[in-house]
Design a protein around this motif. Structure first.
Motif, PDB file in Angstrom:
ATOM      1  N   MET A 113       0.836  -1.206   0.000  1.00  0.00           N
ATOM      2  CA  MET A 113       0.000   0.000   0.000  1.00  0.00           C
ATOM      3  C   MET A 113       0.870   1.255   0.000  1.00  0.00           C
ATOM      4  SD  MET A 113      -3.365   0.302   2.295  1.00  0.00           S
ATOM      5  CE  MET A 113      -2.909  -0.704   3.687  1.00  0.00           C
ATOM      6  N   THR A 133     -11.373   1.941  19.453  1.00  0.00           N
ATOM      7  CA  THR A 133     -10.117   1.550  20.017  1.00  0.00           C
ATOM      8  C   THR A 133      -9.138   2.727  20.177  1.00  0.00           C
ATOM      9  OG1 THR A 133     -10.380  -0.567  18.907  1.00  0.00           O
ATOM     10  CG2 THR A 133      -8.174  -0.038  19.636  1.00  0.00           C
ATOM     11  N   ARG A 134      -8.999   3.573  19.118  1.00  0.00           N
ATOM     12  CA  ARG A 134      -7.880   4.520  19.128  1.00  0.00           C
ATOM     13  C   ARG A 134      -8.162   5.842  19.841  1.00  0.00           C
ATOM     14  NH1 ARG A 134      -7.310   1.241  15.075  1.00  0.00           N
ATOM     15  NH2 ARG A 134      -5.275   0.309  14.654  1.00  0.00           N
ATOM     16  N   ARG A 138     -24.924  -4.950   8.892  1.00  0.00           N
ATOM     17  CA  ARG A 138     -23.530  -5.284   8.627  1.00  0.00           C
ATOM     18  C   ARG A 138     -23.339  -6.739   8.212  1.00  0.00           C
ATOM     19  NH1 ARG A 138     -20.117  -1.584  10.688  1.00  0.00           N
ATOM     20  NH2 ARG A 138     -18.459  -3.106  10.924  1.00  0.00           N
ATOM     21  N   PRO A 157     -21.495  -9.543  13.513  1.00  0.00           N
ATOM     22  CA  PRO A 157     -21.484  -8.766  14.762  1.00  0.00           C
ATOM     23  C   PRO A 157     -20.229  -7.896  14.879  1.00  0.00           C
ATOM     24  CG  PRO A 157     -21.107 -11.112  15.192  1.00  0.00           C
ATOM     25  CD  PRO A 157     -21.469 -10.994  13.749  1.00  0.00           C
ATOM     26  N   THR A 158     -20.408  -6.675  15.375  1.00  0.00           N
ATOM     27  CA  THR A 158     -19.266  -5.830  15.694  1.00  0.00           C
ATOM     28  C   THR A 158     -18.618  -6.386  16.960  1.00  0.00           C
ATOM     29  OG1 THR A 158     -20.509  -3.955  14.883  1.00  0.00           O
ATOM     30  CG2 THR A 158     -18.591  -3.449  16.242  1.00  0.00           C
ATOM     31  N   PRO A 159     -17.297  -6.557  16.976  1.00  0.00           N
ATOM     32  CA  PRO A 159     -16.656  -7.029  18.216  1.00  0.00           C
ATOM     33  C   PRO A 159     -16.885  -6.019  19.341  1.00  0.00           C
ATOM     34  CG  PRO A 159     -15.064  -6.888  16.404  1.00  0.00           C
ATOM     35  CD  PRO A 159     -16.329  -6.271  15.917  1.00  0.00           C
ATOM     36  N   GLU A 186      -8.938   7.234   2.329  1.00  0.00           N
ATOM     37  CA  GLU A 186      -9.046   6.660   3.662  1.00  0.00           C
ATOM     38  C   GLU A 186      -8.023   7.358   4.552  1.00  0.00           C
ATOM     39  OE1 GLU A 186      -8.288   2.356   5.533  1.00  0.00           O
ATOM     40  OE2 GLU A 186      -9.073   2.297   3.484  1.00  0.00           O
ATOM     41  N   GLN A 212      -5.851   6.988   7.896  1.00  0.00           N
ATOM     42  CA  GLN A 212      -5.438   5.936   8.824  1.00  0.00           C
ATOM     43  C   GLN A 212      -4.568   6.546   9.921  1.00  0.00           C
ATOM     44  OE1 GLN A 212      -2.711   2.698   7.550  1.00  0.00           O
ATOM     45  NE2 GLN A 212      -4.521   1.430   7.823  1.00  0.00           N
ATOM     46  N   ASP A 258      -0.570   0.328  17.586  1.00  0.00           N
ATOM     47  CA  ASP A 258       0.015  -0.088  16.312  1.00  0.00           C
ATOM     48  C   ASP A 258       1.532  -0.010  16.285  1.00  0.00           C
ATOM     49  OD1 ASP A 258      -2.778   0.080  14.900  1.00  0.00           O
ATOM     50  OD2 ASP A 258      -2.470   2.016  15.848  1.00  0.00           O
ATOM     51  N   GLN A 281       3.040   0.305   5.465  1.00  0.00           N
ATOM     52  CA  GLN A 281       2.972  -1.126   5.799  1.00  0.00           C
ATOM     53  C   GLN A 281       1.532  -1.567   6.006  1.00  0.00           C
ATOM     54  OE1 GLN A 281       5.215  -1.733   9.327  1.00  0.00           O
ATOM     55  NE2 GLN A 281       7.112  -1.004   8.418  1.00  0.00           N
ATOM     56  N   GLU A 282       1.287  -2.832   5.717  1.00  0.00           N
ATOM     57  CA  GLU A 282       0.002  -3.427   6.076  1.00  0.00           C
ATOM     58  C   GLU A 282      -0.105  -3.432   7.591  1.00  0.00           C
ATOM     59  OE1 GLU A 282      -2.533  -4.612   4.506  1.00  0.00           O
ATOM     60  OE2 GLU A 282      -1.865  -4.715   2.426  1.00  0.00           O
ATOM     61  N   ARG A 283      -1.208  -2.971   8.102  1.00  0.00           N
ATOM     62  CA  ARG A 283      -1.409  -3.037   9.548  1.00  0.00           C
ATOM     63  C   ARG A 283      -2.883  -3.296   9.816  1.00  0.00           C
ATOM     64  NH1 ARG A 283       0.153   1.817   8.303  1.00  0.00           N
ATOM     65  NH2 ARG A 283       2.158   1.616   9.343  1.00  0.00           N
ATOM     66  N   PRO A 284      -3.189  -3.750  11.013  1.00  0.00           N
ATOM     67  CA  PRO A 284      -4.595  -4.035  11.297  1.00  0.00           C
ATOM     68  C   PRO A 284      -5.442  -2.792  11.061  1.00  0.00           C
ATOM     69  CG  PRO A 284      -3.170  -4.700  13.129  1.00  0.00           C
ATOM     70  CD  PRO A 284      -2.324  -3.953  12.157  1.00  0.00           C
ATOM     71  N   ALA A 285      -6.476  -2.945  10.262  1.00  0.00           N
ATOM     72  CA  ALA A 285      -7.353  -1.808  10.026  1.00  0.00           C
ATOM     73  C   ALA A 285      -8.120  -1.502  11.303  1.00  0.00           C
ATOM     74  CB  ALA A 285      -8.323  -2.140   8.898  1.00  0.00           C
ATOM     75  N   PRO A 286      -8.420  -0.222  11.544  1.00  0.00           N
ATOM     76  CA  PRO A 286      -9.143   0.112  12.770  1.00  0.00           C
ATOM     77  C   PRO A 286     -10.574  -0.407  12.750  1.00  0.00           C
ATOM     78  CG  PRO A 286      -8.693   2.073  11.440  1.00  0.00           C
ATOM     79  CD  PRO A 286      -8.025   0.942  10.758  1.00  0.00           C
ATOM     80  N   PRO A 343     -13.989  -2.938  11.596  1.00  0.00           N
ATOM     81  CA  PRO A 343     -14.294  -4.346  11.853  1.00  0.00           C
ATOM     82  C   PRO A 343     -14.036  -5.242  10.640  1.00  0.00           C
ATOM     83  CG  PRO A 343     -16.294  -3.018  11.684  1.00  0.00           C
ATOM     84  CD  PRO A 343     -15.162  -2.144  11.302  1.00  0.00           C
ATOM     85  N   ALA A 348     -12.623  -8.425  11.625  1.00  0.00           N
ATOM     86  CA  ALA A 348     -13.135  -8.920  12.903  1.00  0.00           C
ATOM     87  C   ALA A 348     -13.480 -10.398  12.782  1.00  0.00           C
ATOM     88  CB  ALA A 348     -14.384  -8.132  13.276  1.00  0.00           C
TER      89      ALA A 348
END
Lengths: 182, 328
Positions: A1, A40-41, A78, A81-83, A158, A160, A167, B5-10, B12, B15
């Protein structure tokens, strides 16, 4: 990416310091202040704001975390389920000034869900919104009170945010559509 | 432009997914499935601790409890769980429904689906009945206990209770004592405990131990069968007593209640052989003084009341996962 680096660790640190000062200034001190980060963030950002305020003011402000999974408006759309994670609100928020903290403000739907979630814990005197990045494209009448950086984006792009706590590094990237599809 | 870098997307996007239309037993659950239920239940327990212990997530969903066999705690637990998630609940018992007019199980289930049931919680005295129901409806079917076969949500709440006290269960020793042969709780517990990494010892009079379960533990022998409770308890992290049905005496499977108590009652003297602080559990309802002594049932190591409270959180988690996952 591939993507464009918008903020590095130093810029994020400076931005967070400014946000902490603005929050205390706006509240005329730290009285009744409760900082709540969205999981989370938003949560590590809320903890950083708490540490900075202690550094500047010598006062420990309660910091909590809020999971919005049960309050999303697309639960049945969706397909999965959303975690979920437990929320943790460490102080009585009745009559408090709650500052909600998130990493990226986009459509405003997460904040709508966060307001519903928060109000299940009590009745704050006022709720403010702090975000590290505002990328626009609101779908609901929601506006931030404290903004780290405004980033005009196209809908196909997007944003990020990566944080040391979640991370391993502090950075904000804008990824374009081709990159996001890699 | 720079490399990212590839990283976990925020979001779901990656999920863990829920792929089960029905929850009929724990034997089909992977470790990832079980972890998902446990993590979801952690969040539900937090919801239960709030002043207003209720959310609106499942608003618009209809949960029907269909009980062909008596139950207090399981039915009430599901009802409280469904209401705490904001779902509508319809309670049916065999005696108060068209079942007494001779309506077949399949017809009943199809009718309930036509009425708009999204999830069906079913208890039946015949082993396997919920499987027949699940095959004949698009609604998700949750087995609330079928005959001597399975009781998956009980096993999941037992696992949840153990994990809250012991953390990860890898290598932990769980002893289940009593009428294992007729126990749907024991059977479902074996599958979920194995998936979670625990070792299981099944203990009871030889007449009440199903030999076939020994092979469930694979070559490493993670399921042991023994008629010697004193030996079974050595190094146990968890001791779970099962309800003994007093009628079993009549069938000759146990010689007498007195003899059963002498050999298999979970009490303070026996518990001294287990690890210090070993958890004492029971799926209820208890016969105090028979399979478990009052002091063991209400002692410091007992988590029996907690099991009941955790049951609501675990059932909220199961309802949430099943109602929000598109598995059709």
């Amino acid at each position: 990416m591939t993507g464009e680096l918008l903020l590095g660790p130093d810029e994020i640190a400076r931005t967070m310091r400014r946000l902490a000062h603005e929050i205390v200034e706006n509240n005329h001190g730290t009285d009744g202040l409760v900082i709540v980060g969205l999981l989370t963030r938003g949560h590590p950002l809320a903890l950083r704001l708490g540490r900075l305020i202690r550094e500047f003011e010598g006062v420990e402000v309660p910091v909590g975390s809020l999971d919005i999974g049960l309050y999303r408006d697309d639960v049945s759309r969706r397909g999965q389920p959303t975690p979920l994670r437990p929320s943790s609100i460490p102080a009585d928020i009745d009559g408090a000034t709650v500052v909600l903290v998130d990493d990226v403000l986009f459509t405003g739907r997460s904040i709508r869900a966060a307001l519903d979630a928060l109000l299940d814990f009590g009745r704050p005197a006022r709720v403010r919104l702090a975000t590290l990045i505002d990328r626009g494209h609101r779908e609901l009448p929601i506006r931030p009170d404290f903004v780290g950086k405004n980033i005009p984006t196209a809908l196909v792009q997007e944003v990020q945010v990566t944080l040391k706590e979640t991370d391993g590094e502090d950075a904000v990237y804008v990824l374009n559509a081709e990159a996001a599809n890699d | 432009m720079i490399d990212v870098q590839e990283r976990p997307a925020p979001g779901p996007a990656e999920a863990p997914a829920w792929r089960h239309k029905d929850l009929l037993d724990t034997d089909v659950l992977s470790r990832a499935d079980i972890d998902l239920v446990m993590e979801t239940a952690d969040a539900m327990l937090e919801v239960r601790s709030r002043p207003v212990a209720k959310v609106a997530t499942l608003r618009g969903a209809t949960v029907v409890t269909l009980f062909y066999e008596q139950s207090t705690r399981t039915r009430a637990s599901f009802e409280v769980a469904a209401k705490a998630m904001g779902a509508d609940v319809v309670n049916l018992t065999a005696s108060g429904s068209s079942v007494v007019k001779g309506e077949s199980l399949v017809d009943t289930v199809r009718t309930l689906e036509a009425i708009g049931a999204d999830l069906l919680v079913m208890r039946h005295d015949r082993s396997g009945a919920p499987y027949l129901a699940a095959k004949n409806t698009k609604a998700g079917v949750i087995n609330g206990g079928d005959g001597t076969h399975a009781h998956p949500t009980q096993a999941l709440l037992d696992l949840f209770t153990m994990r809250r006290h012991l953390g990860a269960l890898d290598g932990k020793k769980v002893v289940i004592v009593g009428d294992v042969l007729h126990s749907r709780v024991a059977r479902s517990n074996v599958w979920s405990l194995l998936a979670a990494g625990a070792n299981v010892t099944l203990c009871g009079p030889a007449t009440l131990l199903p030999r076939t379960l020994a092979s469930a533990g694979g070559e490493e022998g993670r399921v042991a069968l023994t008629a010697d409770l004193d030996r079974a308890l050595v190094d146990a992290d968890v001791v779970m007593a099962l309800r003994i049905q007093k009628e079993r005496q009549a069938t000759g499977l146990i010689p007498s209640l007195r003899e059963y108590i002498n050999g298999y009652q979970v009490n303070a003297t026996r518990l001294a052989r287990a690890k210090p602080g070993a958890l004492v559990m029971h799926p209820g309802p208890m016969n105090e003084g028979i399979e478990i002594s009052p002091e063991a049932a209400h002692g410091l190591a007992s988590v029996i009341e907690e099991q009941v409270a955790n049951g609501v959180a675990v059932r909220m988690a199961v309802l949430y996962l099943m109602a929000t996952a598109r598995t059709k």
